[in-house]
Write a protein that holds these residues in place. Structure first.
Motif, PDB file in Angstrom:
ATOM      1  N   PHE A 101       0.843  -1.195   0.000  1.00 54.35           N
ATOM      2  CA  PHE A 101       0.000   0.000   0.000  1.00 54.35           C
ATOM      3  C   PHE A 101       0.876   1.242   0.000  1.00 54.35           C
ATOM      4  CE2 PHE A 101      -3.079  -2.824   2.409  1.00 54.35           C
ATOM      5  CZ  PHE A 101      -3.974  -2.960   1.363  1.00 54.35           C
ATOM      6  N   LEU A 102       0.392   2.297  -0.654  1.00 56.41           N
ATOM      7  CA  LEU A 102       0.990   3.623  -0.563  1.00 56.41           C
ATOM      8  C   LEU A 102      -0.046   4.546   0.066  1.00 56.41           C
ATOM      9  CD1 LEU A 102       3.014   5.535  -3.266  1.00 56.41           C
ATOM     10  CD2 LEU A 102       1.078   6.662  -2.133  1.00 56.41           C
ATOM     11  N   PHE A 103       0.373   5.267   1.120  1.00 60.52           N
ATOM     12  CA  PHE A 103      -0.511   6.205   1.820  1.00 60.52           C
ATOM     13  C   PHE A 103      -0.052   7.633   1.550  1.00 60.52           C
ATOM     14  CE2 PHE A 103      -0.537   2.262   4.217  1.00 60.52           C
ATOM     15  CZ  PHE A 103      -1.859   2.073   4.577  1.00 60.52           C
ATOM     16  N   LEU A 104      -0.993   8.496   1.264  1.00 63.36           N
ATOM     17  CA  LEU A 104      -0.748   9.930   1.227  1.00 63.36           C
ATOM     18  C   LEU A 104      -1.490  10.526   2.420  1.00 63.36           C
ATOM     19  CD1 LEU A 104       0.327  12.531  -0.049  1.00 63.36           C
ATOM     20  CD2 LEU A 104      -1.757  12.597  -1.461  1.00 63.36           C
ATOM     21  N   VAL A 105      -0.692  10.962   3.417  1.00 63.43           N
ATOM     22  CA  VAL A 105      -1.281  11.447   4.670  1.00 63.43           C
ATOM     23  C   VAL A 105      -2.035  12.754   4.405  1.00 63.43           C
ATOM     24  CG1 VAL A 105      -0.812  12.142   7.052  1.00 63.43           C
ATOM     25  CG2 VAL A 105       0.591  10.343   5.961  1.00 63.43           C
ATOM     26  N   GLU A 106      -3.292  12.814   4.884  1.00 63.07           N
ATOM     27  CA  GLU A 106      -4.139  13.985   4.683  1.00 63.07           C
ATOM     28  C   GLU A 106      -4.266  14.848   5.942  1.00 63.07           C
ATOM     29  OE1 GLU A 106      -7.450  12.998   1.406  1.00 63.07           O
ATOM     30  OE2 GLU A 106      -7.730  11.864   3.261  1.00 63.07           O
ATOM     31  N   GLY A 107      -4.069  14.294   7.075  1.00 62.29           N
ATOM     32  CA  GLY A 107      -4.333  15.006   8.334  1.00 62.29           C
ATOM     33  C   GLY A 107      -5.695  14.610   8.881  1.00 62.29           C
ATOM     34  N   ASP A 108      -5.945  15.035  10.125  1.00 58.81           N
ATOM     35  CA  ASP A 108      -7.200  14.706  10.813  1.00 58.81           C
ATOM     36  C   ASP A 108      -7.430  13.204  10.901  1.00 58.81           C
ATOM     37  OD1 ASP A 108      -7.789  17.427  11.159  1.00 58.81           O
ATOM     38  OD2 ASP A 108      -8.815  17.515   9.204  1.00 58.81           O
ATOM     39  N   GLY A 109      -6.316  12.472  11.015  1.00 60.36           N
ATOM     40  CA  GLY A 109      -6.423  11.012  11.174  1.00 60.36           C
ATOM     41  C   GLY A 109      -6.859  10.265   9.924  1.00 60.36           C
ATOM     42  N   LYS A 110      -6.663  10.861   8.745  1.00 61.03           N
ATOM     43  CA  LYS A 110      -7.061  10.205   7.501  1.00 61.03           C
ATOM     44  C   LYS A 110      -5.915  10.198   6.497  1.00 61.03           C
ATOM     45  CE  LYS A 110     -11.929  11.547   7.935  1.00 61.03           C
ATOM     46  NZ  LYS A 110     -13.066  12.265   7.292  1.00 61.03           N
ATOM     47  N   ALA A 111      -6.036   9.295   5.539  1.00 57.90           N
ATOM     48  CA  ALA A 111      -5.045   9.204   4.456  1.00 57.90           C
ATOM     49  C   ALA A 111      -5.705   8.575   3.243  1.00 57.90           C
ATOM     50  CB  ALA A 111      -3.839   8.385   4.900  1.00 57.90           C
ATOM     51  N   LEU A 112      -5.171   8.915   2.072  1.00 57.13           N
ATOM     52  CA  LEU A 112      -5.575   8.234   0.853  1.00 57.13           C
ATOM     53  C   LEU A 112      -4.673   7.012   0.685  1.00 57.13           C
ATOM     54  CD1 LEU A 112      -6.127  11.150  -1.712  1.00 57.13           C
ATOM     55  CD2 LEU A 112      -7.869   9.713  -0.618  1.00 57.13           C
ATOM     56  N   ARG A 113      -5.285   5.887   0.387  1.00 58.69           N
ATOM     57  CA  ARG A 113      -4.515   4.648   0.241  1.00 58.69           C
ATOM     58  C   ARG A 113      -4.652   4.123  -1.180  1.00 58.69           C
ATOM     59  NH1 ARG A 113      -6.239  -0.533   3.672  1.00 58.69           N
ATOM     60  NH2 ARG A 113      -7.520  -0.914   1.810  1.00 58.69           N
ATOM     61  N   TYR A 114      -3.501   3.738  -1.779  1.00 56.11           N
ATOM     62  CA  TYR A 114      -3.458   3.189  -3.134  1.00 56.11           C
ATOM     63  C   TYR A 114      -2.782   1.820  -3.100  1.00 56.11           C
ATOM     64  CZ  TYR A 114      -3.756   8.245  -4.298  1.00 56.11           C
ATOM     65  OH  TYR A 114      -4.091   9.580  -4.370  1.00 56.11           O
ATOM     66  N   GLY A 115      -3.216   0.928  -3.950  1.00 51.38           N
ATOM     67  CA  GLY A 115      -2.505  -0.337  -4.112  1.00 51.38           C
ATOM     68  C   GLY A 115      -1.275  -0.148  -4.978  1.00 51.38           C
ATOM     69  N   ILE A 116      -0.214  -0.893  -4.678  1.00 49.00           N
ATOM     70  CA  ILE A 116       1.045  -0.757  -5.417  1.00 49.00           C
ATOM     71  C   ILE A 116       1.644  -2.134  -5.696  1.00 49.00           C
ATOM     72  CG2 ILE A 116       1.588   1.537  -4.503  1.00 49.00           C
ATOM     73  CD1 ILE A 116       3.446   0.175  -2.474  1.00 49.00           C
TER      74      ILE A 116
END
Length: 267
Positions: free
Chosen positions: A148-163
Motif C-alpha cells: 500500500f501507498l498512503f498519502l497522509v491527509e491530516g485529521d487522522g485520515k489518508a488516501l490509500r493506493y494499491g502498489i
C-alpha cells in the motif's frame, strides 16, 4: 390396312350401340409403338414405378371391354404411378477422442491465461482510510509488506493506493524525497538491469507501451521511482526491481496531489 380395321371397328361399335369416341378408344391395340418426342429425358432412378395388374383370362381387347369389370387401357400408353422416396438424415458417429491432426469445430478451445483479464482486488482500489501514524500531512508512506501507498491527509485520515513492489532481493527501505516529476517519461534501463535482461531495449520513448506508465516521480538520487505501469494486473504483487509501481489512473491522481520535495517514507 389400318383404314379397313378402323371401319370394321366402327361398324361393330354401331351394332353394339357404342359411341364413336368409345369405339376409337378400343382401337389402341392396333396403333404403332408410341414415338418418343424427347429422347434425352433424365432418368428418375430415385422413383419406383408401381407394378401393373396381372392380365385377366378374358383375352383382353374388345372382349374384356365387354365383359370385364373395368375398361382396359393399352399398357404402352398407361402412365405409371410413382412412390415418393423417403429421405432420412444420415447418422454421424462422433469419436470419443479426436483423431491425431484433426480438431472438431465444436470442441472447446483452451483459452491461454491472460493476466490482463485478472480483476483487481478491491483492497487495492484507491480509498480514504483512517491513519494514526506520526507522519505529517502531505507525506507519502509506502508499506512494502502490505503493498500500500498512503498519502497522509491530516485529521487522522489518508488516501490509500494499491502498489506493486520489488521482487525478493530488490526491496529496500529508507526516507527519500521527490526530486523530479515527469509526465509520460522516457525509459533508459540502467546497466545493472541490462546485465540481467539483455533482451530489453536500450531506450524507449514515453507512451502507453512504456513500462514507466503515465507519470513518474523520482526518489532522491537513486534509480528508484514511483511510476505508473502498462501492466496493471501486477498491482498487489512483488514484481519490480525496486521501483514502486501504480495503476496509471492512480499515479496520475497522486502526481497531481504532491510536489517536488515531498517526503517519502519506505517501510
Amino acid at each position: 390396312m389400318l383404314k379397313r380395321t378402323s371401319l370394321a371397328l366402327l361398324a361393330g361399335a354401331s351394332f353394339l350401340g357404342l359411341s364413336f369416341d368409345r369405339a376409337l378408344a378400343l382401337d389402341a391395340a392396333s396403333l404403332p409403338d408410341p414415338t418418343v418426342i424427347y429422347a434425352n429425358q433424365p432418368q428418375r432412378t430415385a422413383l419406383v414405378p408401381v407394378a401393373y395388374s396381372e392380365p385377366s383370362n378374358l383375352g383382353g381387347g374388345f372382349i374384356e371391354f365387354l365383359f370385364g369389370d373395368r375398361p382396359v387401357r393399352d399398357p404402352r400408353y398407361q402412365q405409371p404411378t410413382y412412390q415418393r422416396p423417403v429421405y432420412q438424415q444420415p447418422a454421424y458417429n462422433v469419436p470419443a477422442q479426436p483423431q491425431p491432426g484433426l480438431q472438431p469445430l465444436y470442441a472447446r478451445q483452451e483459452q491461454a491465461y491472460n493476466p490482463a483479464q485478472r480483476p483487481l482486488d478491491s483492497r487495492y482500489e484507491k480509498q480514504e482510510v483512517i491513519y494514526d501514524g506520526k507522519e505529517a500531512p502531505g507525506t507519502i508512506v509506502i508499506d512494502t509488506p502490505d503493498k500500500f501507498l498512503f498519502l497522509v491527509e491530516g485529521d487522522g485520515k489518508a488516501l490509500r493506493y494499491g502498489i506493486g513492489v520489488g521482487r525478493p532481493g530488490f526491496t529496500w527501505s529508507g526516507v527519500k524525497t521527490i526530486t523530479a516529476k515527469r509526465e509520460w517519461p522516457d525509459w533508459t534501463p540502467p546497466s545493472e538491469m541490462l546485465a540481467r535482461r539483455p533482451d530489453l531495449p536500450r531506450y524507449m520513448a514515453g507512451g502507453p507501451e512504456n513500462p514507466l506508465g503515465a507519470r513518474a516521480m523520482y526518489l532522491g538520487s537513486t534509480l528508484y521511482r514511483i511510476h505508473g505501469s502498462n501492466e496493471p494486473w501486477t498491482i498487489g504483487t512483488n514484481v519490480s526491481s525496486g521501483c514502486i509501481r501504480m495503476r496509471n489512473e492512480d499515479v496520475i491522481d497522486l502526481y497531481d496531489r504532491v510536489k517536488v520535495g515531498t517526503k517519502v517514507v519506505v517501510l
